[in-house]
Structure formats: structure tokens, C-alpha cells
Design a protein around this motif. Structure first.
Motif, PDB file in Angstrom:
ATOM      1  N   PHE A  42     -36.274 -21.136  -0.909  1.00  0.00           N
ATOM      2  CA  PHE A  42     -37.455 -21.600  -0.185  1.00  0.00           C
ATOM      3  C   PHE A  42     -37.294 -23.115  -0.048  1.00  0.00           C
ATOM      4  N   LYS A 185     -53.813 -20.647   3.148  1.00  0.00           N
ATOM      5  CA  LYS A 185     -53.453 -19.945   1.899  1.00  0.00           C
ATOM      6  C   LYS A 185     -52.912 -18.559   2.201  1.00  0.00           C
ATOM      7  N   LEU A 188     -49.261 -18.835   3.477  1.00  0.00           N
ATOM      8  CA  LEU A 188     -48.308 -19.228   2.426  1.00  0.00           C
ATOM      9  C   LEU A 188     -48.101 -18.100   1.421  1.00  0.00           C
ATOM     10  N   ARG A 189     -49.189 -17.393   1.098  1.00  0.00           N
ATOM     11  CA  ARG A 189     -49.066 -16.257   0.175  1.00  0.00           C
ATOM     12  C   ARG A 189     -48.172 -15.187   0.790  1.00  0.00           C
ATOM     13  N   GLU A 192     -44.539 -16.202   0.497  1.00  0.00           N
ATOM     14  CA  GLU A 192     -44.064 -16.069  -0.881  1.00  0.00           C
ATOM     15  C   GLU A 192     -43.788 -14.601  -1.218  1.00  0.00           C
ATOM     16  N   GLU A 193     -44.698 -13.709  -0.804  1.00  0.00           N
ATOM     17  CA  GLU A 193     -44.512 -12.269  -1.052  1.00  0.00           C
ATOM     18  C   GLU A 193     -43.246 -11.761  -0.359  1.00  0.00           C
ATOM     19  N   ARG A 195     -40.558 -13.389   0.406  1.00  0.00           N
ATOM     20  CA  ARG A 195     -39.356 -13.857  -0.293  1.00  0.00           C
ATOM     21  C   ARG A 195     -39.056 -12.951  -1.480  1.00  0.00           C
ATOM     22  N   LYS A 196     -40.113 -12.559  -2.186  1.00  0.00           N
ATOM     23  CA  LYS A 196     -39.913 -11.704  -3.364  1.00  0.00           C
ATOM     24  C   LYS A 196     -39.467 -10.305  -2.955  1.00  0.00           C
ATOM     25  N   GLU A 211     -48.373 -27.721   0.332  1.00  0.00           N
ATOM     26  CA  GLU A 211     -47.715 -26.463   0.699  1.00  0.00           C
ATOM     27  C   GLU A 211     -46.295 -26.357   0.130  1.00  0.00           C
ATOM     28  N   ASP A 214     -44.125 -25.099  -4.434  1.00  0.00           N
ATOM     29  CA  ASP A 214     -43.325 -23.981  -4.970  1.00  0.00           C
ATOM     30  C   ASP A 214     -41.921 -23.913  -4.365  1.00  0.00           C
ATOM     31  N   ALA A 215     -41.563 -24.903  -3.548  1.00  0.00           N
ATOM     32  CA  ALA A 215     -40.239 -24.886  -2.900  1.00  0.00           C
ATOM     33  C   ALA A 215     -39.125 -25.105  -3.924  1.00  0.00           C
ATOM     34  N   ASP A 216     -37.949 -24.549  -3.622  1.00  0.00           N
ATOM     35  CA  ASP A 216     -36.771 -24.818  -4.462  1.00  0.00           C
ATOM     36  C   ASP A 216     -36.279 -26.242  -4.227  1.00  0.00           C
TER      37      ASP A 216
END
Length: 284
Positions: A42, A185, A188-189, A192-193, A195-196, A211, A214-216
Motif C-alpha cells: 500500500f 472512511k 479507505l476501509r 484496506e479490505e 488488500r487483505k 489517509e 496505514d501505508a507501507d
């Protein structure tokens, strides 16, 4: 790990034209940019308006081609005409205004449009539509008209349309710029989901600092250059530098920085309120 996106000394110049349309010069929007993005990461690219971040984003999907330098997407050179199809299948784009991306009159038709263009068999299209709408939490709206949705919901449908084409990488170009805080929100959620669940690489272009926590890895752009790069904590620990680049630093980060400057033993690069509370509670 394999490289998903790589740019080498990327330069892009827009032609400057006079009122008659004659070229009178060039404006360099991206200047000697080198990026490495690994599969599944990310990555966030930050910058104020005019920094070159959206121009850079358009290179990852070969909407723009380099003036000089090279961009590789999943190992393919975007300048090679025969690779264009593969590049665009590898990297999907989500733009700032979902209305520019939504073309169907019913949500599920819109999501199925991309796979249909790719020649995916009809049965598989409907499977993809269902999976994609479930992935973004919009399956109960499949028979709705997109016009009746909120901004955040429309943007999630636009993301579902990209996911249905099964790209390895999703580039989100200011996807929350037109949304309220709840819509932001939601989006972005969703990313994130994804990516998982889907293990996609996500590249987020934004000027909202909160925003990117949580990025790498974060890249900061200014006047076409990458001027900072590092983890969110590395970047957020340089509050004064970020302010110089006209970026809005989250209030909790500024507060922590001010407390640190006044001699309190607070760690650099506080990203969340909970971290600051914990740091203050640890003070003797």
C-alpha cells in the motif's frame, strides 16, 4: 518480492500553447521520478495541487506516456504499444469523481461493463460482479440506480467496477476529494479490505495526510519531484518540512510535535490519538 510498478528517471512535459493552439514551450509536470512499488504494498503519494502526483498516477495506467525515462507495470514497459492492453489489465484506475467513471443505469450492469469489454464469458462476468460488489460492501444495491447513491457509495461502485477486471494493482487518484468524512472512511476501509482479501497492490494519490497512516511507504511530491520518502512515521516526524510543502499535518501530529519541542519526552512521528494518550500516560 516482485516489482509491481517501477519508474526510472521519469519525466513528463505538457506542451504550452498560445491562444491559437501553437506550441510555445513545455511545462515539466514530473521531473526525474524514481519509484519502486512491490506487489501487495500500500503506497501513498502525497502532494498539494500542482505537485505532479496525478500526472504520475496517469503513467501507471499508460493514460500518459513518459516524455523521457521509463515506467514498468508488472514488468511491462508502458511505452511499448503491444503492451498497452496488458498494462491496463494489470493496473486499474479509480478517479476523483465517480460520476465520470459510472456509465450503467443499474449498479450491477456498470460493474460488469469492464469485464465485458475484456471479453470475459457472460457466466463469469456475473460471478465477478457479485464478488466485486460483495468485496466493497455494495451487494444489496446491485439492482439500484447509481444516481440514487451517496458519493461514498458511488465511489465504492466505481472501485467494484475496477476490481471486476481483476487488476493486480489499483491506482486511486484522489478518490475521496469529493466526499464527506464518512464517505472518505468508507472508501479507505474498502481499499484496506481489498488488500487483505484480494492481495492487490494499492497506490493512493491524496493530499489528506490522515489517509496515509496505514501505508507501507509514503512519497511526497512537490513541483514534479519526489522530495520525501519513507514510512508514515518517518514522514510524520518531520512536521516543519511537511508544512513547507503546504501539506496539512494531522492535529494530533502537530500537538505531539509541539509537546516534544517544549521538552516533553514524546516520540517523533505520532500518527494516532491513542498513541499520544499512551505517550503522555508514560511520562513520569
Amino acid at each position: 518480492m516482485r516489482k509491481m510498478v517501477q519508474t526510472e528517471d521519469l519525466i513528463f512535459e505538457y506542451a504550452k500553447r498560445d491562444e491559437e493552439g501553437n506550441v510555445i514551450g513545455a511545462y515539466r509536470a514530473v521531473d526525474q521520478v524514481n519509484l519502486d512499488v512491490e506487489e501487495g504494498q500500500f503506497i501513498a503519494i502525497l502532494g498539494h495541487n500542482g505537485s505532479g502526483k496525478s500526472t504520475l498516477a496517469k503513467h501507471i495506467n499508460a493514460i500518459l506516456l513518459p516524455t523521457e525515462g521509463t515506467v514498468w507495470v508488472s514488468g511491462k514497459d508502458t511505452k511499448e504499444p503491444e503492451e498497452l492492453w496488458n498494462v491496463r489489465q494489470s493496473a486499474g484506475m479509480v478517479f476523483q469523481n465517480p460520476d465520470n467513471q459510472i456509465i450503467g443505469t443499474v449498479v450491477e450492469e456498470d460493474v460488469g461493463f469492464g469485464p465485458e469489454n475484456l471479453g470475459v464469458p457472460t457466466d463469469d462476468i456475473w460471478k465477478r460482479v457479485e464478488q466485486s460488489l460483495k468485496a466493497v460492501g455494495m451487494i444489496e444495491y446491485r439492482h439500484h440506480s447509481p444516481n440514487k447513491l451517496s458519493g461514498g457509495q458511488k465511489q465504492r461502485v466505481a472501485i467494484a467496477g475496477v476490481i471486476a477486471m481483476r487488476p493486480k494493482c489499483i491506482v486511486l487518484d484522489e478518490p475521496t476529494a469529493m466526499l464527506d468524512p464518512n464517505g472518505r472512511k468508507e472508501v479507505l476501509r474498502t481499499v484496506e479490505e481489498l488488500r487483505k482479501q484480494e492481495k492487490v497492490t494499492a497506490i493512493l494519490i491524496t493530499h489528506y495526510m490522515e489517509e496515509v497512516i496505514d501505508a507501507d511507504k509514503v512519497f511526497v511530491m512537490d513541483h514534479g519531484h519526489v522530495v520525501m520518502e519513507g514510512t508514515p512515521r518517518d514522514i510524520f516526524s518531520q512536521v516543519d518540512t511537511l508544512k513547507e510543502y503546504r501539506l496539512d499535518v494531522p492535529q494530533v501530529t502537530i500537538l505531539a510535535d509541539e509537546l516534544k519541542k517544549r521538552g516533553l519526552d514524546i516520540p517523533a512521528g505520532i500518527l494516532r490519538k491513542e498513541e499520544l494518550v499512551e505517550a503522555i500516560c508514560r511520562l513520569k
